[in-house]
Design a protein around this motif. Structure first.
Motif, PDB file in Angstrom:
ATOM      1  N   THR A  10       0.839  -1.202   0.000  1.00  5.34           N
ATOM      2  CA  THR A  10       0.000   0.000   0.000  1.00  5.34           C
ATOM      3  C   THR A  10       0.875   1.254   0.000  1.00  5.34           C
ATOM      4  N   LEU A  11       1.948   1.250   0.778  1.00 10.66           N
ATOM      5  CA  LEU A  11       2.860   2.399   0.776  1.00 10.66           C
ATOM      6  C   LEU A  11       3.391   2.658  -0.637  1.00 10.66           C
ATOM      7  N   LYS A  12       3.802   1.597  -1.323  1.00  9.51           N
ATOM      8  CA  LYS A  12       4.318   1.744  -2.690  1.00  9.51           C
ATOM      9  C   LYS A  12       3.251   2.295  -3.621  1.00  9.51           C
ATOM     10  N   GLU A  13       2.046   1.724  -3.543  1.00  5.09           N
ATOM     11  CA  GLU A  13       0.948   2.157  -4.417  1.00  5.09           C
ATOM     12  C   GLU A  13       0.562   3.617  -4.175  1.00  5.09           C
ATOM     13  N   LYS A  14       0.596   4.037  -2.909  1.00  4.71           N
ATOM     14  CA  LYS A  14       0.219   5.411  -2.549  1.00  4.71           C
ATOM     15  C   LYS A  14       1.399   6.375  -2.641  1.00  4.71           C
ATOM     16  N   ASN A  15       2.583   5.833  -2.952  1.00  8.98           N
ATOM     17  CA  ASN A  15       3.798   6.638  -3.059  1.00  8.98           C
ATOM     18  C   ASN A  15       4.069   7.420  -1.764  1.00  8.98           C
ATOM     19  N   VAL A  16       3.969   6.692  -0.645  1.00 12.76           N
ATOM     20  CA  VAL A  16       4.209   7.269   0.674  1.00 12.76           C
ATOM     21  C   VAL A  16       5.386   6.523   1.294  1.00 12.76           C
ATOM     22  N   SER A  17       6.309   7.251   1.860  1.00 15.94           N
ATOM     23  CA  SER A  17       7.476   6.623   2.494  1.00 15.94           C
ATOM     24  C   SER A  17       7.277   6.526   3.998  1.00 15.94           C
ATOM     25  N   THR A  18       8.055   5.658   4.617  1.00 15.10           N
ATOM     26  CA  THR A  18       8.022   5.590   6.073  1.00 15.10           C
ATOM     27  C   THR A  18       8.530   6.903   6.662  1.00 15.10           C
ATOM     28  N   TYR A  19       9.452   7.552   5.980  1.00 18.76           N
ATOM     29  CA  TYR A  19       9.945   8.865   6.416  1.00 18.76           C
ATOM     30  C   TYR A  19       8.784   9.852   6.525  1.00 18.76           C
ATOM     31  N   THR A  20       7.906   9.848   5.528  1.00 22.56           N
ATOM     32  CA  THR A  20       6.741  10.734   5.540  1.00 22.56           C
ATOM     33  C   THR A  20       5.807  10.389   6.694  1.00 22.56           C
ATOM     34  N   LEU A  21       5.569   9.100   6.903  1.00 25.42           N
ATOM     35  CA  LEU A  21       4.698   8.699   8.010  1.00 25.42           C
ATOM     36  C   LEU A  21       5.249   9.185   9.345  1.00 25.42           C
ATOM     37  N   ILE A  22       6.548   9.064   9.507  1.00 23.98           N
ATOM     38  CA  ILE A  22       7.184   9.444  10.768  1.00 23.98           C
ATOM     39  C   ILE A  22       7.215  10.965  10.943  1.00 23.98           C
ATOM     40  N   ASN A  23       7.631  11.676   9.916  1.00 21.41           N
ATOM     41  CA  ASN A  23       7.866  13.117  10.065  1.00 21.41           C
ATOM     42  C   ASN A  23       6.658  13.999   9.786  1.00 21.41           C
ATOM     43  N   LYS A  24       5.774  13.580   8.917  1.00 21.76           N
ATOM     44  CA  LYS A  24       4.599  14.404   8.612  1.00 21.76           C
ATOM     45  C   LYS A  24       3.383  14.003   9.447  1.00 21.76           C
ATOM     46  N   TYR A  25       3.238  12.701   9.710  1.00 25.75           N
ATOM     47  CA  TYR A  25       2.029  12.209  10.370  1.00 25.75           C
ATOM     48  C   TYR A  25       2.271  11.710  11.799  1.00 25.75           C
ATOM     49  N   ASP A  26       3.482  11.878  12.303  1.00 25.67           N
ATOM     50  CA  ASP A  26       3.808  11.520  13.686  1.00 25.67           C
ATOM     51  C   ASP A  26       3.563  10.052  14.042  1.00 25.67           C
ATOM     52  N   ILE A  27       3.744   9.165  13.068  1.00 22.44           N
ATOM     53  CA  ILE A  27       3.767   7.737  13.373  1.00 22.44           C
ATOM     54  C   ILE A  27       5.169   7.460  13.904  1.00 22.44           C
ATOM     55  N   SER A  28       5.262   6.816  15.047  1.00 19.93           N
ATOM     56  CA  SER A  28       6.574   6.644  15.659  1.00 19.93           C
ATOM     57  C   SER A  28       7.442   5.667  14.868  1.00 19.93           C
ATOM     58  N   SER A  29       8.729   5.903  14.917  1.00 14.34           N
ATOM     59  CA  SER A  29       9.669   4.996  14.254  1.00 14.34           C
ATOM     60  C   SER A  29       9.612   3.623  14.917  1.00 14.34           C
ATOM     61  N   ALA A  30       9.254   3.578  16.194  1.00 16.65           N
ATOM     62  CA  ALA A  30       9.107   2.299  16.898  1.00 16.65           C
ATOM     63  C   ALA A  30       7.966   1.479  16.295  1.00 16.65           C
ATOM     64  N   THR A  31       6.893   2.138  15.909  1.00 14.38           N
ATOM     65  CA  THR A  31       5.773   1.438  15.268  1.00 14.38           C
ATOM     66  C   THR A  31       6.222   0.851  13.932  1.00 14.38           C
ATOM     67  N   ILE A  32       6.918   1.641  13.127  1.00 14.56           N
ATOM     68  CA  ILE A  32       7.418   1.160  11.835  1.00 14.56           C
ATOM     69  C   ILE A  32       8.379  -0.003  12.053  1.00 14.56           C
ATOM     70  N   ASP A  33       9.237   0.102  13.060  1.00 12.83           N
ATOM     71  CA  ASP A  33      10.189  -0.963  13.371  1.00 12.83           C
ATOM     72  C   ASP A  33       9.464  -2.245  13.779  1.00 12.83           C
ATOM     73  N   ARG A  34       8.433  -2.112  14.599  1.00 11.29           N
ATOM     74  CA  ARG A  34       7.652  -3.282  15.014  1.00 11.29           C
ATOM     75  C   ARG A  34       7.012  -3.946  13.803  1.00 11.29           C
ATOM     76  N   MET A  35       6.529  -3.153  12.872  1.00  8.41           N
ATOM     77  CA  MET A  35       5.911  -3.707  11.672  1.00  8.41           C
ATOM     78  C   MET A  35       6.955  -4.415  10.802  1.00  8.41           C
ATOM     79  N   HIS A  36       8.138  -3.836  10.684  1.00  5.57           N
ATOM     80  CA  HIS A  36       9.227  -4.486   9.936  1.00  5.57           C
ATOM     81  C   HIS A  36       9.553  -5.847  10.532  1.00  5.57           C
TER      82      HIS A  36
END
Length: 68
Positions: A10-36
């Motif tokens: 979905t990230l690829k299809e929407k052309n959204v990076s994890t960097y954008t999620l973290i810095n623009k939308y305040d999704i924590s890097s810990a959440t992204i790490d847990r998902m990885h």
């Protein structure tokens, strides 16, 4: 087991990076790490990701039957 494979697609299809999620939308890097790592995240975080990405839960997670 729960897989986040749809999330990465979905990230690829929407052309959204994890960097954008973290810095623009305040999704924590810990959440992204847990998902990885395939670890659990809260339903509140899944709700946030669905809202941000304009998608459904099935676009974030899927159930994969454990072969064991």
């Amino acid at each position: 087991m729960i897989s986040y494979r749809p999330f990465w697609q979905t990230l690829k299809e929407k052309n959204v990076s994890t960097y954008t999620l973290i810095n623009k939308y305040d999704i924590s890097s810990a959440t992204i790490d847990r998902m990885h790592k395939g670890q659990g995240i809260s339903t509140a975080k899944i709700d946030d990701l669905c809202r941000i990405l304009g998608c459904g839960v099935a676009d974030i997670v899927e159930y994969v039957k454990d072969e064991n």
